[in-house]
Each structure stands twice: as structure tokens, then as C-alpha cells.
Design a protein around this motif. Structure first.
Motif, short mmCIF file in Angstrom:
data_model
loop_
_atom_site.label_atom_id
_atom_site.label_comp_id
_atom_site.label_asym_id
_atom_site.label_seq_id
_atom_site.Cartn_x
_atom_site.Cartn_y
_atom_site.Cartn_z
N TYR A 50 0.85 -1.20 0.00
CA TYR A 50 0.00 0.00 0.00
C TYR A 50 0.88 1.25 0.00
N ASN A 51 1.68 1.36 -1.05
CA ASN A 51 2.60 2.49 -1.18
C ASN A 51 1.86 3.76 -1.59
N SER A 52 2.54 4.88 -1.47
CA SER A 52 1.99 6.15 -1.90
C SER A 52 1.59 6.07 -3.37
N GLY A 53 0.40 6.58 -3.68
CA GLY A 53 -0.11 6.53 -5.05
C GLY A 53 -0.98 5.32 -5.32
N SER A 54 -1.16 4.44 -4.33
CA SER A 54 -1.96 3.23 -4.52
C SER A 54 -3.45 3.54 -4.44
N MET A 55 -4.23 2.69 -5.12
CA MET A 55 -5.69 2.74 -5.02
C MET A 55 -6.17 1.30 -4.80
N LEU A 56 -6.96 1.10 -3.76
CA LEU A 56 -7.54 -0.21 -3.47
C LEU A 56 -9.05 -0.09 -3.38
#
Length: 201
Positions: A158-164
Motif C-alpha cells: 500500500y505504497n503512496s499513489g496506490s488505489m484499493l
């Protein structure tokens, strides 16, 4: 736990204020999701500052809506129908502030929570629609972290820039960030709002 101070950590450089704010052009205040009450503009959107907030959310609202259109088309159209019906209802009852925000709200989701530097213990989100997806995005500078969908046995970086996206009512999830700066936007739909305007499930 969502607003308990012990679940927030301070910003190492003072650039992020730890906390959580819920933003919606039309939702029920806590405890008022029963018959007899009407939706209201969330406190954060009231006044001139609220107009700036709505405008600043437009780009991210379009992006998450486009993602939902691909991932869950039926939910996308249900969200679109709900926003249209809310707009007509607000216009009919001359709820000018709500109507203003609904006209400029670009997301098919009816709520966004902006969460800064919060630890999230294992949880579900019981007020969301069971068959609905919530979309979470993250940004900031922090050490790599894992989002754990516990009852599915799946973990995501869940790094920066992720979308879940997931059904956060059904999927027990958590992640923990102890340092750095992290801002999460969690977009979701309140079932009570869909019910209020009579959007089919």
C-alpha cells in the motif's frame, strides 16, 4: 477508534496535521439515519471554506468514479442515480447550500473521509453497502506498508499513489503506519442515502 488520539501519530516535519474529516454534500448526522430525519451538508462543507473544499475534490472525485465505472458498473450507475435524485430533492425543498455542493460534487460516492497519519486496527465498516466497493487512495512519504484483507487472506503493498477497492463492510482490513506522513482518501456510499432517495439496490 476512528478519532481516538492514540491511533494518530505526529508528522515528523509538521507538514501534516493528524486527524480525520468526513466530507459529504448530503448525509445523515450520526444517529439520524432513521425515518423522520433528512440528509444535511456535512459540517466541513458549510460556509465559504466548504465551497473551496468541494472544488478541490473534483479531480480526485472524477478519478475514483472512473475507476468504479470499470470495476463495478452497477454500483457506478446506482451512485449516479442517487446523486441526481438528491439534487432534485434539494432543489425542490430549496436547500440551496446542499444543491450548490451536489451540482459541483464530481464523485458517484456520497462521502469521502480524509485521514492523516492514522493507524487502522482490524475493522469492518458497518454503515457501508454490503455489495458496494469503497475506494481508498493513499499519498505521502512513509515506509512501505501492507494493507491486510484478513478474512480473505490477501495482503497488498500500500505504497503512496496506490488505489484499493473492496467491500469494506464484508472484508476485515487493517494497516499500520507508525512514522512518516500519509494521507488516505476513503470514498464510500452510505446505504441510508440510497434508501432515502429510493435508489434500487
Amino acid at each position: 477508534w476512528r478519532t481516538n488520539r492514540s491511533n494518530f501519530h505526529t508528522s515528523p516535519d509538521g507538514m501534516v496535521t493528524p486527524g480525520c474529516i468526513n466530507i459529504s454534500p448530503a448525509w445523515f448526522q450520526q444517529g439520524r439515519e432513521v425515518h423522520g430525519f433528512s440528509p444535511e451538508v456535512s459540517a466541513a462543507l458549510k460556509g465559504d471554506a466548504g465551497r473551496n473544499i468541494t472544488m478541490s475534490l473534483q479531480r480526485s472525485g472524477i478519478i475514483v468514479s472512473a475507476a468504479l465505472r470499470v470495476m463495478h458498473p452497477d454500483l457506478y450507475w446506482a451512485g449516479m442515480e442517487t446523486q441526481v435524485r438528491l439534487g432534485k430533492w434539494a432543489a425542490r425543498y430549496e436547500l440551496d447550500e446542499m444543491h450548490y455542493h451536489l451540482q459541483r460534487w464530481t464523485s458517484v460516492f456520497n462521502v469521502v473521509s480524509i485521514i492523516c497519519n492514522r493507524r487502522s486496527p482490524p475493522h469492518r465498516d458497518p454503515k457501508c453497502r454490503p455489495a458496494a466497493f469503497d475506494i481508498m487512495t493513499t499519498a505521502g512519504r512513509y515506509h512501505p506498508v501492507v494493507m491486510d484483507f484478513m478474512n480473505l487472506g490477501i495482503k497488498f503493498l500500500y505504497n503512496s499513489g496506490s488505489m484499493l477497492a473492496s467491500s469494506c463492510q464484508l472484508v476485515r482490513h487493517y494497516m499500520n503506519v507508525e512514522e512518516g506522513n500519509r494521507i488516505v482518501t476513503a470514498w464510500y456510499m452510505r446505504d441510508s442515502i440510497h434508501n432515502f432517495v429510493g435508489t434500487p439496490s
